[in-house]
Design a protein around this motif. Sequence first.
Motif, PDB file in Angstrom:
ATOM      1  N   THR B   5      -3.088   5.716   9.245  1.00 52.51           N
ATOM      2  CA  THR B   5      -3.530   5.383  10.542  1.00 52.51           C
ATOM      3  C   THR B   5      -3.108   3.718  10.584  1.00 52.51           C
ATOM      4  OG1 THR B   5      -5.603   4.777   9.785  1.00 52.51           O
ATOM      5  CG2 THR B   5      -5.270   6.823  10.717  1.00 52.51           C
ATOM      6  N   TYR B   6      -3.086   3.245  11.871  1.00 50.23           N
ATOM      7  CA  TYR B   6      -2.766   1.806  12.137  1.00 50.23           C
ATOM      8  C   TYR B   6      -3.978   0.994  11.499  1.00 50.23           C
ATOM      9  CZ  TYR B   6      -2.177  -2.069  15.757  1.00 50.23           C
ATOM     10  OH  TYR B   6      -1.774  -3.243  16.516  1.00 50.23           O
ATOM     11  N   ARG B   7      -5.284   1.472  11.321  1.00 51.01           N
ATOM     12  CA  ARG B   7      -6.248   0.826  10.543  1.00 51.01           C
ATOM     13  C   ARG B   7      -5.965   1.047   9.252  1.00 51.01           C
ATOM     14  NH1 ARG B   7     -10.130   3.936  12.017  1.00 51.01           N
ATOM     15  NH2 ARG B   7     -11.466   2.720  13.232  1.00 51.01           N
ATOM     16  N   ASP B   8      -5.581   1.827   8.576  1.00 52.69           N
ATOM     17  CA  ASP B   8      -5.230   2.009   6.968  1.00 52.69           C
ATOM     18  C   ASP B   8      -4.017   1.522   6.736  1.00 52.69           C
ATOM     19  OD1 ASP B   8      -7.549   3.574   6.663  1.00 52.69           O
ATOM     20  OD2 ASP B   8      -6.588   5.482   6.732  1.00 52.69           O
ATOM     21  N   ALA B   9      -3.112   1.296   7.681  1.00 45.11           N
ATOM     22  CA  ALA B   9      -2.050   0.315   7.146  1.00 45.11           C
ATOM     23  C   ALA B   9      -2.212  -1.122   7.249  1.00 45.11           C
ATOM     24  CB  ALA B   9      -0.790   0.731   8.384  1.00 45.11           C
ATOM     25  N   VAL B  15      -4.686  -5.258   0.986  1.00 43.26           N
ATOM     26  CA  VAL B  15      -4.754  -4.994  -0.534  1.00 43.26           C
ATOM     27  C   VAL B  15      -3.756  -5.426  -1.036  1.00 43.26           C
ATOM     28  CG1 VAL B  15      -5.260  -3.295  -2.261  1.00 43.26           C
ATOM     29  CG2 VAL B  15      -6.601  -3.270  -0.047  1.00 43.26           C
ATOM     30  N   GLU B  16      -2.434  -4.977  -0.656  1.00 46.73           N
ATOM     31  CA  GLU B  16      -1.326  -5.394  -1.552  1.00 46.73           C
ATOM     32  C   GLU B  16      -0.959  -6.812  -1.473  1.00 46.73           C
ATOM     33  OE1 GLU B  16       1.257  -1.232   0.010  1.00 46.73           O
ATOM     34  OE2 GLU B  16       2.019  -3.262   0.506  1.00 46.73           O
ATOM     35  N   GLU B  17      -1.214  -7.610  -0.434  1.00 44.86           N
ATOM     36  CA  GLU B  17      -0.925  -8.961  -0.368  1.00 44.86           C
ATOM     37  C   GLU B  17      -2.163  -9.482  -1.453  1.00 44.86           C
ATOM     38  OE1 GLU B  17       1.937 -10.432   0.699  1.00 44.86           O
ATOM     39  OE2 GLU B  17       2.352  -8.342   0.978  1.00 44.86           O
ATOM     40  N   MET B  18      -3.298  -9.130  -1.355  1.00 47.47           N
ATOM     41  CA  MET B  18      -4.350  -9.833  -2.208  1.00 47.47           C
ATOM     42  C   MET B  18      -4.094  -9.267  -3.652  1.00 47.47           C
ATOM     43  SD  MET B  18      -7.554  -9.256   0.228  1.00 47.47           S
ATOM     44  CE  MET B  18      -8.895 -10.771  -0.743  1.00 47.47           C
ATOM     45  N   ASP B  19      -3.406  -8.499  -3.971  1.00 43.66           N
ATOM     46  CA  ASP B  19      -3.270  -8.319  -5.129  1.00 43.66           C
ATOM     47  C   ASP B  19      -1.826  -8.965  -5.655  1.00 43.66           C
ATOM     48  OD1 ASP B  19      -4.814  -5.958  -5.530  1.00 43.66           O
ATOM     49  OD2 ASP B  19      -3.569  -4.390  -5.267  1.00 43.66           O
ATOM     50  N   ARG B  20      -1.065  -9.129  -4.767  1.00 44.37           N
ATOM     51  CA  ARG B  20       0.331  -9.992  -5.041  1.00 44.37           C
ATOM     52  C   ARG B  20      -0.065 -11.527  -5.058  1.00 44.37           C
ATOM     53  NH1 ARG B  20       3.865 -12.377  -1.400  1.00 44.37           N
ATOM     54  NH2 ARG B  20       5.893 -12.569  -2.306  1.00 44.37           N
ATOM     55  N   ASP B  21      -1.120 -11.866  -4.517  1.00 41.43           N
ATOM     56  CA  ASP B  21      -0.767 -13.634  -4.481  1.00 41.43           C
ATOM     57  C   ASP B  21      -2.384 -13.816  -4.599  1.00 41.43           C
ATOM     58  OD1 ASP B  21      -1.083 -16.228  -4.059  1.00 41.43           O
ATOM     59  OD2 ASP B  21       0.290 -16.187  -2.369  1.00 41.43           O
ATOM     60  N   PRO B  22      -3.045 -14.446  -5.637  1.00 44.45           N
ATOM     61  CA  PRO B  22      -4.263 -14.905  -5.735  1.00 44.45           C
ATOM     62  C   PRO B  22      -4.843 -16.034  -4.812  1.00 44.45           C
ATOM     63  CG  PRO B  22      -3.172 -15.390  -7.737  1.00 44.45           C
ATOM     64  CD  PRO B  22      -2.120 -14.532  -6.881  1.00 44.45           C
ATOM     65  N   ASN B  23      -3.858 -16.511  -3.997  1.00 41.66           N
ATOM     66  CA  ASN B  23      -4.198 -17.547  -2.839  1.00 41.66           C
ATOM     67  C   ASN B  23      -4.605 -16.795  -1.594  1.00 41.66           C
ATOM     68  OD1 ASN B  23      -3.754 -19.761  -4.439  1.00 41.66           O
ATOM     69  ND2 ASN B  23      -1.727 -19.908  -4.330  1.00 41.66           N
ATOM     70  N   VAL B  24      -4.354 -15.566  -1.558  1.00 39.44           N
ATOM     71  CA  VAL B  24      -4.838 -14.969  -0.321  1.00 39.44           C
ATOM     72  C   VAL B  24      -6.243 -14.498  -0.416  1.00 39.44           C
ATOM     73  CG1 VAL B  24      -4.378 -13.000   1.221  1.00 39.44           C
ATOM     74  CG2 VAL B  24      -2.514 -13.901  -0.020  1.00 39.44           C
ATOM     75  N   LEU B  25      -6.951 -14.936   0.704  1.00 40.68           N
ATOM     76  CA  LEU B  25      -8.383 -14.619   0.891  1.00 40.68           C
ATOM     77  C   LEU B  25      -8.903 -14.222   2.462  1.00 40.68           C
ATOM     78  CD1 LEU B  25     -10.064 -17.046   2.274  1.00 40.68           C
ATOM     79  CD2 LEU B  25      -9.202 -18.279   0.250  1.00 40.68           C
ATOM     80  N   ILE B  26      -9.610 -13.798   2.519  1.00 41.83           N
ATOM     81  CA  ILE B  26     -10.129 -13.103   3.741  1.00 41.83           C
ATOM     82  C   ILE B  26     -11.811 -13.618   4.151  1.00 41.83           C
ATOM     83  CG2 ILE B  26     -10.631 -10.879   3.009  1.00 41.83           C
ATOM     84  CD1 ILE B  26      -9.394 -10.112   6.058  1.00 41.83           C
ATOM     85  N   MET B  27     -11.942 -14.151   5.532  1.00 41.62           N
ATOM     86  CA  MET B  27     -13.047 -14.417   6.081  1.00 41.62           C
ATOM     87  C   MET B  27     -13.308 -13.805   6.976  1.00 41.62           C
ATOM     88  SD  MET B  27     -12.995 -18.399   6.597  1.00 41.62           S
ATOM     89  CE  MET B  27     -12.041 -19.190   5.539  1.00 41.62           C
ATOM     90  N   ASP B 153       4.642  -1.115  11.934  1.00 42.96           N
ATOM     91  CA  ASP B 153       4.596  -2.629  12.223  1.00 42.96           C
ATOM     92  C   ASP B 153       3.533  -3.392  11.762  1.00 42.96           C
ATOM     93  OD1 ASP B 153       7.257  -2.800  13.028  1.00 42.96           O
ATOM     94  OD2 ASP B 153       6.890  -2.812  15.170  1.00 42.96           O
ATOM     95  N   ALA B 154       2.489  -2.708  12.051  1.00 42.69           N
ATOM     96  CA  ALA B 154       1.238  -3.288  11.601  1.00 42.69           C
ATOM     97  C   ALA B 154       1.027  -3.783  10.118  1.00 42.69           C
ATOM     98  CB  ALA B 154      -0.113  -2.543  11.843  1.00 42.69           C
ATOM     99  N   LYS B 155       1.462  -2.922   9.229  1.00 42.38           N
ATOM    100  CA  LYS B 155       1.633  -3.332   7.925  1.00 42.38           C
ATOM    101  C   LYS B 155       2.602  -4.334   7.484  1.00 42.38           C
ATOM    102  CE  LYS B 155       2.016  -1.444   3.366  1.00 42.38           C
ATOM    103  NZ  LYS B 155       2.908  -0.640   2.467  1.00 42.38           N
ATOM    104  N   GLY B 156       3.850  -3.951   8.011  1.00 40.18           N
ATOM    105  CA  GLY B 156       4.969  -5.051   7.930  1.00 40.18           C
ATOM    106  C   GLY B 156       4.794  -6.137   8.209  1.00 40.18           C
ATOM    107  N   PRO B 187       5.594  -2.086  -1.569  1.00 43.26           N
ATOM    108  CA  PRO B 187       4.892  -3.251  -1.399  1.00 43.26           C
ATOM    109  C   PRO B 187       5.640  -4.436  -0.606  1.00 43.26           C
ATOM    110  CG  PRO B 187       4.578  -2.823  -3.371  1.00 43.26           C
ATOM    111  CD  PRO B 187       5.579  -1.831  -3.041  1.00 43.26           C
ATOM    112  N   ASP B 188       6.915  -4.545  -0.740  1.00 44.49           N
ATOM    113  CA  ASP B 188       7.901  -5.560  -0.447  1.00 44.49           C
ATOM    114  C   ASP B 188       8.543  -5.301   0.653  1.00 44.49           C
ATOM    115  OD1 ASP B 188       7.124  -7.513  -2.131  1.00 44.49           O
ATOM    116  OD2 ASP B 188       8.231  -6.657  -3.899  1.00 44.49           O
ATOM    117  N   ALA B 189       8.136  -4.277   1.565  1.00 45.53           N
ATOM    118  CA  ALA B 189       8.699  -3.899   2.899  1.00 45.53           C
ATOM    119  C   ALA B 189       7.950  -4.636   3.798  1.00 45.53           C
ATOM    120  CB  ALA B 189       8.650  -2.459   3.128  1.00 45.53           C
ATOM    121  N   VAL B 190       8.757  -5.849   4.293  1.00 45.23           N
ATOM    122  CA  VAL B 190       8.063  -6.465   5.306  1.00 45.23           C
ATOM    123  C   VAL B 190       8.911  -6.423   6.677  1.00 45.23           C
ATOM    124  CG1 VAL B 190       7.025  -8.246   3.813  1.00 45.23           C
ATOM    125  CG2 VAL B 190       9.327  -8.660   4.700  1.00 45.23           C
TER     126      VAL B 190
END
Lengths: 417, 327
Positions: B5-9, B15-27, B153-156, B187-190
């Motif tokens: 789903t768009y939500r899961d994408a 998740v993929e980006e937070m795994d990939r780069d420890p500088n990514v955070l969300i608030m 598109d939402a994910k990429g 995980p690198d498909a952008v």
Amino acid sequence: MGEIIMPKMGDAMTEGRVVRWHKKAGEKVTKGEALLEIETDKVNLDLEAEEDGILDNIAFEAGAVAPVGAVLATVGAPGAKRAEKPAAAVAPAAAPVAAAEPAAAAKKPSGEISVHEKKTAEQEIPAGVAGRRRSSPLARKMAAQKGIDLALVAGSGPGGRIVAADVERTRPVSRTGATALAPAPGSRLPVLEAKVVPLTAMRRTIAKRLAESIGPVPHFFLTVDLDVTKLLQQREQVIEITGVKASVNDFIVRAVALALRSHPLVNASFGDEAITLHGDVHIGVAVATPEGLLTPVIRNADRKSVTDIATEVRALAEKARSRKLLPDEYQGSTFTISNLGMFGVEEFTAIINPPNAAILAVGAAAQRPVVDAGQVVVRDRMKVTMSCDHRVVDGAVGADFLRTLRQYVEQPLRLLI
Amino acid sequence: MSELTYRDAIHRALVEEMDRDPNVLIMGEDIGVYEGTFRITAGLLKKYGANRVIDTPIAEAGMVGTAIGMAMLGLRPIVEMMTFNFALVAADQILNHAAKIRYFSGGQVDMPMVIRGPQGAGVQLSAQHSQSFEAFYGHFPGLIVATPATPADAKGMLKSAIRGKDPVIFLENAALYGMKGEVPDDPDAVEPFGVSRVVREGAHVTIVSYSRMLVLSLAAAAKLAEEGIEAEVIDLRTIRPLDLDPVYQSVRKTHRAVVVQEQWKPFGAAGEIAASITETVFDELDAPVERVTGEDVPMPYARNLELLAVPHEEHVIAAVKRALYRD
């Protein structure tokens, strides 16, 4: 039940074409609503309902030509059916004018139809651009590529907008042939298409009337070379003083009108039983329009000033080009002037516009060497040729008129007093 | 590929980006313990901890201001707006700071931050909570405005937003959260910004839209095809940068354009797009560019009125027919 009848919009009109129905058969219509558009030989009009009811018995579909007086359709109470087929269906296609007119009058019950000048969005455009045809950018581009004159294309879009499909339906045709310069010899000339251009009602009328003219009317031609040096100077002064951009032709209209007062036989019409001397001087002025020639009429031109004539000619020509001319604005001339001077034509002969007895063909004014008192001098000269109906105007009568005309043209102060 | 789903994408991208780069955070508000109003952030607090998944007070200006500071110093913050209507409180932070700091610093300071969340009309969310902001943010240089219409598109595009160095206004659509579609697993498909896409080919008319209006436009195109009208449908994907070249190319073929947006007509995205079409391919147009938009009123709460205030498939069909002179 009311009948919608093809109206007679002028003496020469014998038939009209249904351009489009605004309403469908079975549709409810209310008084004052436009039912259909018709094309007469000079103008397009909407016919309106003058009572509420159901439109029915459409006898002429869009594109069909109906004789004057023919019943085009009916407007009646819901469910009402006509007992017989509309008379139009059996009327002879080319009913003689004289017969058709009373028929039209008789069939027109108390105000069943009324004819109004067509009210389209186009009419709301300010006067300066009244002749502009609406078209989509793509249609304009395609027309330019195909060499199509948009003035010859009927627009099917809103407000008559010419759209791509309209241009696609049209095949290139050149009306003047001279507007586009031919490529230099040796260049690759495009292949020109053969084509059949259907006659419009207007073109048909022009053809009929001109053939009628040259056939039974014995024409002869008289040419004089006039000195217009003073007239051209005076024209500059008139423009400077009044601000009205009077053309040379406006001066000629005035000169002809005044000259006609002294020559009633030139301001006349030949009839089977009698010759009519009109008295009133109404000058028809030939105007080229995209659809063809129209001759709006300057009434009582002998009693109007040059600037009044100029203003009136300008307004009528504009209406002619946008096909808004009303019958009483192009009918009833007693003499006609045709001027091709602006195209650089030096002299030409014109075909008489019946029932006029004569027409004056006006050429371009140009500087030419002339001998004056033994000296060669440069003067502004202009040639005019009068075509005369010999049944009314004998050679001497025509020549005498031209002598008077010369006095007015060469002593132009006379035109202003 | 997986069907998501768009939500899961969006969740997967986070998740993929937070795994990939420890500088990514969300608030954001209620994104941690509560796991998000739309459950986009479900499980993230447990997985990444409170340093990287931060529950904030109801203080959007503070959230964005904090994120700007983080971004200036090299972190890659993502701010979740519960809906984009709430971001108005942070308009000064977004428009006067985030959008301009690289410019003010002569290019010395990047602004790698994402503000994401849903926008648009839902079901009886009323006047304050049904708005669309793509034209609003699209007006300002310095921002990227993404309007994905599909799960892929939402994910990429979210991954591009997180990895980039510009502030990205990432406009999701709540009505699309349940929509399913094929999404790349790589995980690198952008997906890049500023690349429009022809999603349906056709010869008769060009329909231009984005986000949820794309779904509407495709449905209209399918119905039009039954009548023999072949619509070419273009997904703009990002409003800024705006890639109109495929639109111009399409209009050169179809000679007609209909632009579809969800919200108010005056000064909207459709007006900008229509004007650009007219400027660029004027001679190709056979009809005025048509706009399909919402009604020019604050969104009514009453369901019957709400339905009348937003564009539907039949509005697109009607506009196409006007452009084809077939109405």
